[in-house]
Design a protein around this motif. Structure first.
Motif, short mmCIF file in Angstrom:
data_model
loop_
_atom_site.label_atom_id
_atom_site.label_comp_id
_atom_site.label_asym_id
_atom_site.label_seq_id
_atom_site.Cartn_x
_atom_site.Cartn_y
_atom_site.Cartn_z
N ARG A 12 0.81 -1.20 0.00
CA ARG A 12 0.00 0.00 0.00
C ARG A 12 0.85 1.27 0.00
O ARG A 12 0.33 2.35 -0.10
N ALA A 13 2.17 1.15 0.19
CA ALA A 13 2.99 2.34 0.34
C ALA A 13 3.72 2.66 -0.97
O ALA A 13 3.88 1.81 -1.84
N VAL A 14 4.19 3.90 -1.10
CA VAL A 14 5.00 4.30 -2.24
C VAL A 14 6.31 4.84 -1.74
O VAL A 14 6.48 5.12 -0.56
N ARG A 15 7.26 4.99 -2.65
CA ARG A 15 8.59 5.43 -2.25
C ARG A 15 8.53 6.78 -1.56
O ARG A 15 7.81 7.68 -1.93
N THR A 16 9.36 6.90 -0.52
CA THR A 16 9.28 8.06 0.34
C THR A 16 10.52 8.93 0.25
O THR A 16 11.50 8.58 -0.40
N GLY A 17 10.51 10.06 0.95
CA GLY A 17 11.65 10.96 0.97
C GLY A 17 11.28 12.26 1.61
O GLY A 17 10.09 12.59 1.73
N PRO A 18 12.25 13.02 2.06
CA PRO A 18 11.96 14.24 2.81
C PRO A 18 11.26 15.32 2.00
O PRO A 18 10.68 16.23 2.56
N ASP A 19 11.27 15.24 0.68
CA ASP A 19 10.65 16.29 -0.14
C ASP A 19 9.36 15.83 -0.81
O ASP A 19 8.91 16.42 -1.78
N SER A 20 8.75 14.77 -0.31
CA SER A 20 7.57 14.22 -0.97
C SER A 20 6.33 15.06 -0.73
O SER A 20 5.36 14.96 -1.49
N GLY A 21 6.29 15.85 0.32
CA GLY A 21 5.13 16.66 0.61
C GLY A 21 4.05 15.95 1.39
O GLY A 21 2.98 16.51 1.64
N ARG A 22 4.27 14.69 1.79
CA ARG A 22 3.28 13.97 2.57
C ARG A 22 3.25 14.46 4.02
O ARG A 22 4.25 14.95 4.53
N PRO A 23 2.13 14.25 4.72
CA PRO A 23 2.10 14.53 6.16
C PRO A 23 3.14 13.65 6.87
O PRO A 23 3.44 12.54 6.40
N PRO A 24 3.70 14.12 8.00
CA PRO A 24 4.75 13.36 8.67
C PRO A 24 4.38 11.92 8.99
O PRO A 24 5.21 11.02 8.85
N ARG A 25 3.13 11.70 9.43
CA ARG A 25 2.74 10.34 9.80
C ARG A 25 2.79 9.40 8.59
O ARG A 25 3.29 8.28 8.68
N GLU A 26 2.27 9.87 7.48
CA GLU A 26 2.30 9.07 6.25
C GLU A 26 3.73 8.89 5.76
O GLU A 26 4.10 7.82 5.25
N GLU A 27 4.54 9.91 5.92
CA GLU A 27 5.94 9.83 5.51
C GLU A 27 6.66 8.72 6.27
O GLU A 27 7.44 7.95 5.71
N THR A 59 11.14 13.08 16.75
CA THR A 59 9.91 13.48 16.06
C THR A 59 9.08 12.26 15.69
O THR A 59 7.85 12.28 15.79
N MET A 60 9.74 11.19 15.30
CA MET A 60 9.03 9.97 14.97
C MET A 60 8.22 9.47 16.16
O MET A 60 7.07 9.02 16.01
N TYR A 61 8.80 9.55 17.35
CA TYR A 61 8.11 9.06 18.55
C TYR A 61 6.91 9.94 18.92
O TYR A 61 6.08 9.53 19.74
N HIS A 62 6.80 11.09 18.33
CA HIS A 62 5.61 11.90 18.53
C HIS A 62 4.41 11.28 17.81
O HIS A 62 3.26 11.44 18.25
N TYR A 63 4.67 10.54 16.74
CA TYR A 63 3.60 9.95 15.93
C TYR A 63 3.42 8.46 16.20
O TYR A 63 2.30 7.94 16.07
#
Length: 212
Positions: A12-27, A59-63
């Motif tokens: 269900r996921a697609v390739r990720t990266g810091p500039d993808s523009g997704r919300p942090p949780r989805e990232e 930051t990850m542990y926030h989500y």
């Protein structure tokens, strides 16, 4: 959208990266999907997931509470959309069982081929037998039962009514075909997904002994 021994599944996921523009949780979920399937769940750290998503570990542990929670949500996301479709097909009394089974197979394949990662390989992790994953196991079992109900309602199943083992085998074969379809599709990714999905649904009905 059964189980031991098949490295197959529902990406269900697609390739990720810091500039993808997704919300942090989805990232973070996308980063975890890539790392868990490419490098392995045990070898992936929460720090690696955070860095792949372009954020700090804190930051990850926030989500997410940790790596296990990431895995729980990823696995549930692989089954959820297909289960919604299956419930809709079961409730649709306006079409034959054959038509509904074909449509479920087609929509399931379209979902399976929507992303690049084979998250079903993670179904075999020993962690998935734990209590945290009980809901995922129930969801996946309900999806398989939905296939069984539609196969059992076809005209072809009437002659097998006295042989539940034969019906169960057909269900296992159909469900195995659908969940393993991503491996076939990845061997020829340029094949039109819509055509591939319809051909797979046709094959599934033949395995079930039904005709559309």
């Amino acid at each position: 959208m059964n189980r031991p021994g098949r490295r197959v599944g529902r990406p269900r996921a697609v390739r990720t990266g810091p500039d993808s523009g997704r919300p942090p949780r989805e990232e973070l979920l996308c980063a975890a999907a890539e790392l868990f399937t490419v490098h392995g769940y045990a070898a992936t750290t929460t720090r690696a997931v955070a860095e792949r998503a372009g954020m700090r570990q804190a930051t990850m542990y926030h989500y997410f509470g940790g790596k296990e929670q990431l895995l729980v949500e990823l696995l549930e996301s692989t089954v959820g959309p297909s289960l919604v479709a299956a419930r809709r097909m079961l409730a649709d009394a306006g079409r034959t069982a054959e038509e509904r089974l074909w449509q479920l197979c087609r929509s399931d394949v379209l979902q399976l081929c929507a992303g690049p990662y084979n998250l079903g390989a993670l179904y075999l992790l020993p962690e998935v037998r734990g209590e945290r994953f009980a809901r995922f196991r129930r969801m996946r079992s309900e999806l398989k039962d939905s296939y069984r109900a539609l196969i059992g309602a076809t005209e072809a199943a009437a002659c097998l009514a006295a042989d539940p083992a034969a019906l169960a085998l057909r269900n296992d074969l159909v469900f195995g075909l659908i969940e393993g379809v991503i491996l076939i599709h990845r061997s020829d990714p340029d094949r039109p997904v819509e055509v591939f999905a319809e051909a797979t649904a046709d094959a599934a009905l033949r395995i079930a002994g039904a005709r559309r």
